[in-house]
Design a protein around this motif. Structure first.
Motif, PDB file in Angstrom:
ATOM      1  N   LEU A 117       2.506  -0.383 -38.095  1.00  0.00           N
ATOM      2  CA  LEU A 117       3.508   0.669 -38.140  1.00  0.00           C
ATOM      3  C   LEU A 117       3.807   1.137 -36.732  1.00  0.00           C
ATOM      4  N   ARG A 118       4.948   1.793 -36.573  1.00  0.00           N
ATOM      5  CA  ARG A 118       5.326   2.336 -35.276  1.00  0.00           C
ATOM      6  C   ARG A 118       5.602   3.828 -35.428  1.00  0.00           C
ATOM      7  N   THR A 119       5.128   4.592 -34.453  1.00  0.00           N
ATOM      8  CA  THR A 119       5.366   6.035 -34.462  1.00  0.00           C
ATOM      9  C   THR A 119       6.477   6.374 -33.465  1.00  0.00           C
ATOM     10  N   ASN A 120       6.894   7.620 -33.491  1.00  0.00           N
ATOM     11  CA  ASN A 120       7.730   8.123 -32.405  1.00  0.00           C
ATOM     12  C   ASN A 120       6.807   8.437 -31.223  1.00  0.00           C
ATOM     13  N   ARG A 121       7.309   9.124 -30.211  1.00  0.00           N
ATOM     14  CA  ARG A 121       6.485   9.477 -29.048  1.00  0.00           C
ATOM     15  C   ARG A 121       5.282  10.295 -29.541  1.00  0.00           C
ATOM     16  N   VAL A 122       4.084   9.848 -29.174  1.00  0.00           N
ATOM     17  CA  VAL A 122       2.871  10.506 -29.660  1.00  0.00           C
ATOM     18  C   VAL A 122       2.624  11.794 -28.891  1.00  0.00           C
ATOM     19  N   HIS A 123       2.237  12.837 -29.607  1.00  0.00           N
ATOM     20  CA  HIS A 123       1.800  14.093 -28.993  1.00  0.00           C
ATOM     21  C   HIS A 123       0.290  13.990 -28.806  1.00  0.00           C
ATOM     22  N   TRP A 124      -0.155  13.815 -27.561  1.00  0.00           N
ATOM     23  CA  TRP A 124      -1.580  13.699 -27.249  1.00  0.00           C
ATOM     24  C   TRP A 124      -2.136  15.090 -26.979  1.00  0.00           C
ATOM     25  N   ILE A 125      -3.366  15.351 -27.413  1.00  0.00           N
ATOM     26  CA  ILE A 125      -3.929  16.687 -27.294  1.00  0.00           C
ATOM     27  C   ILE A 125      -4.594  16.923 -25.936  1.00  0.00           C
ATOM     28  N   GLU A 137      -5.402  14.453 -23.333  1.00  0.00           N
ATOM     29  CA  GLU A 137      -4.976  13.616 -22.222  1.00  0.00           C
ATOM     30  C   GLU A 137      -3.668  12.959 -22.616  1.00  0.00           C
ATOM     31  N   GLU A 138      -2.666  12.981 -21.785  1.00  0.00           N
ATOM     32  CA  GLU A 138      -1.337  12.445 -22.156  1.00  0.00           C
ATOM     33  C   GLU A 138      -1.032  11.150 -21.450  1.00  0.00           C
ATOM     34  N   PRO A 139      -1.072  10.017 -22.010  1.00  0.00           N
ATOM     35  CA  PRO A 139      -1.907   9.532 -23.121  1.00  0.00           C
ATOM     36  C   PRO A 139      -3.310   9.213 -22.608  1.00  0.00           C
ATOM     37  N   PRO A 140      -4.254   8.892 -23.482  1.00  0.00           N
ATOM     38  CA  PRO A 140      -5.615   8.604 -23.027  1.00  0.00           C
ATOM     39  C   PRO A 140      -5.659   7.521 -21.938  1.00  0.00           C
ATOM     40  N   ALA A 141      -6.534   7.715 -20.947  1.00  0.00           N
ATOM     41  CA  ALA A 141      -6.619   6.814 -19.788  1.00  0.00           C
ATOM     42  C   ALA A 141      -6.820   5.357 -20.210  1.00  0.00           C
ATOM     43  N   GLU A 142      -7.662   5.146 -21.212  1.00  0.00           N
ATOM     44  CA  GLU A 142      -7.937   3.777 -21.679  1.00  0.00           C
ATOM     45  C   GLU A 142      -6.654   3.106 -22.167  1.00  0.00           C
ATOM     46  N   LEU A 143      -5.821   3.870 -22.872  1.00  0.00           N
ATOM     47  CA  LEU A 143      -4.574   3.335 -23.413  1.00  0.00           C
ATOM     48  C   LEU A 143      -3.591   3.018 -22.284  1.00  0.00           C
ATOM     49  N   VAL A 144      -3.538   3.874 -21.278  1.00  0.00           N
ATOM     50  CA  VAL A 144      -2.657   3.651 -20.127  1.00  0.00           C
ATOM     51  C   VAL A 144      -3.127   2.415 -19.362  1.00  0.00           C
ATOM     52  N   ARG A 145      -4.435   2.330 -19.136  1.00  0.00           N
ATOM     53  CA  ARG A 145      -4.999   1.240 -18.332  1.00  0.00           C
ATOM     54  C   ARG A 145      -4.846  -0.110 -19.023  1.00  0.00           C
ATOM     55  N   GLN A 160      -6.727  14.026 -46.568  1.00  0.00           N
ATOM     56  CA  GLN A 160      -8.071  13.791 -47.121  1.00  0.00           C
ATOM     57  C   GLN A 160      -8.538  12.342 -47.012  1.00  0.00           C
ATOM     58  N   MET A 161      -7.670  11.443 -46.556  1.00  0.00           N
ATOM     59  CA  MET A 161      -8.043  10.031 -46.598  1.00  0.00           C
ATOM     60  C   MET A 161      -9.114   9.678 -45.573  1.00  0.00           C
ATOM     61  N   ALA A 162      -9.854   8.618 -45.853  1.00  0.00           N
ATOM     62  CA  ALA A 162     -10.869   8.123 -44.921  1.00  0.00           C
ATOM     63  C   ALA A 162     -10.179   7.596 -43.666  1.00  0.00           C
ATOM     64  N   LEU A 163     -10.886   7.665 -42.548  1.00  0.00           N
ATOM     65  CA  LEU A 163     -10.335   7.132 -41.302  1.00  0.00           C
ATOM     66  C   LEU A 163     -10.288   5.608 -41.356  1.00  0.00           C
ATOM     67  N   VAL A 164      -9.219   5.047 -40.812  1.00  0.00           N
ATOM     68  CA  VAL A 164      -8.991   3.600 -40.824  1.00  0.00           C
ATOM     69  C   VAL A 164      -9.063   3.088 -39.383  1.00  0.00           C
ATOM     70  N   LYS A 190     -10.892   9.420 -31.968  1.00  0.00           N
ATOM     71  CA  LYS A 190     -11.920   8.626 -31.299  1.00  0.00           C
ATOM     72  C   LYS A 190     -13.214   9.359 -31.602  1.00  0.00           C
ATOM     73  N   GLY A 191     -14.045   8.782 -32.451  1.00  0.00           N
ATOM     74  CA  GLY A 191     -15.217   9.521 -32.937  1.00  0.00           C
ATOM     75  C   GLY A 191     -14.736  10.732 -33.718  1.00  0.00           C
ATOM     76  N   ASP A 192     -15.275  11.912 -33.406  1.00  0.00           N
ATOM     77  CA  ASP A 192     -14.866  13.142 -34.102  1.00  0.00           C
ATOM     78  C   ASP A 192     -13.664  13.810 -33.449  1.00  0.00           C
ATOM     79  N   GLU A 193     -13.261  13.313 -32.278  1.00  0.00           N
ATOM     80  CA  GLU A 193     -12.213  13.983 -31.521  1.00  0.00           C
ATOM     81  C   GLU A 193     -10.829  13.548 -31.998  1.00  0.00           C
ATOM     82  N   CYS A 194      -9.980  14.513 -32.292  1.00  0.00           N
ATOM     83  CA  CYS A 194      -8.588  14.214 -32.623  1.00  0.00           C
ATOM     84  C   CYS A 194      -7.836  13.981 -31.312  1.00  0.00           C
ATOM     85  N   LEU A 195      -7.259  12.790 -31.155  1.00  0.00           N
ATOM     86  CA  LEU A 195      -6.558  12.435 -29.919  1.00  0.00           C
ATOM     87  C   LEU A 195      -5.121  12.931 -29.909  1.00  0.00           C
ATOM     88  N   GLY A 196      -4.488  12.873 -31.075  1.00  0.00           N
ATOM     89  CA  GLY A 196      -3.096  13.265 -31.152  1.00  0.00           C
ATOM     90  C   GLY A 196      -2.447  12.683 -32.395  1.00  0.00           C
TER      91      GLY A 196
END
Length: 126
Positions: free
Chosen positions: A16-24, A26-34, A47-51, A84-90
């Protein structure tokens, strides 16, 4: 399209494709940029399980989300929320979806080999 059952392959997608992501944080996470891609988890219903998924960053700040295994009933307009783990990225609103598992299965059935009329059209290189 109305699927014949709630588990019909037409209801499952793994891209799937999203619109521009709102990152909480780090805009966007360094790993994703790199790396231009990053493994994380996502959900599109509260309520769904994480995928598990892989994000691919686009020039415009949107992302392609490739799921490790297809998820059911993803709908444009819902929000994909990334963790990423328990942290909501965006999060980003789902704009487009790749082909359903059903469509992919149909495609695989068609790709078994060229049809006679297709081989007739191929002209020798000159």
């Amino acid at each position: 399209f109305k699927a014949p059952s709630t588990d019909h392959p037409a209801l499952y997608r793994d891209l799937l494709r999203t619109n521009r992501v709102h990152w909480i944080a780090e805009e966007p996470p360094a790993e994703l940029v790199r790396d231009k891609m990053m493994e994380c988890h996502f959900r599109f219903r509260h309520q769904m399980a994480l995928v598990p998924c892989v994000l691919t960053l686009n020039q415009d700040g949107s992302v392609w989300v490739t799921l490790v295994k297809p998820a059911r009933a993803i709908t444009p307009g819902q929000f994909a929320v990334f963790y990423k783990g328990d942290e909501c990225l965006g999060s980003g609103k789902i704009l487009r979806m790749g082909p359903s598992v059903y469509t992919m299965q149909q495609g695989k059935n068609r790709e078994e080999g060229p049809k006679k009329e297709e081989t007739d059209k191929i002209e020798p290189a000159t």
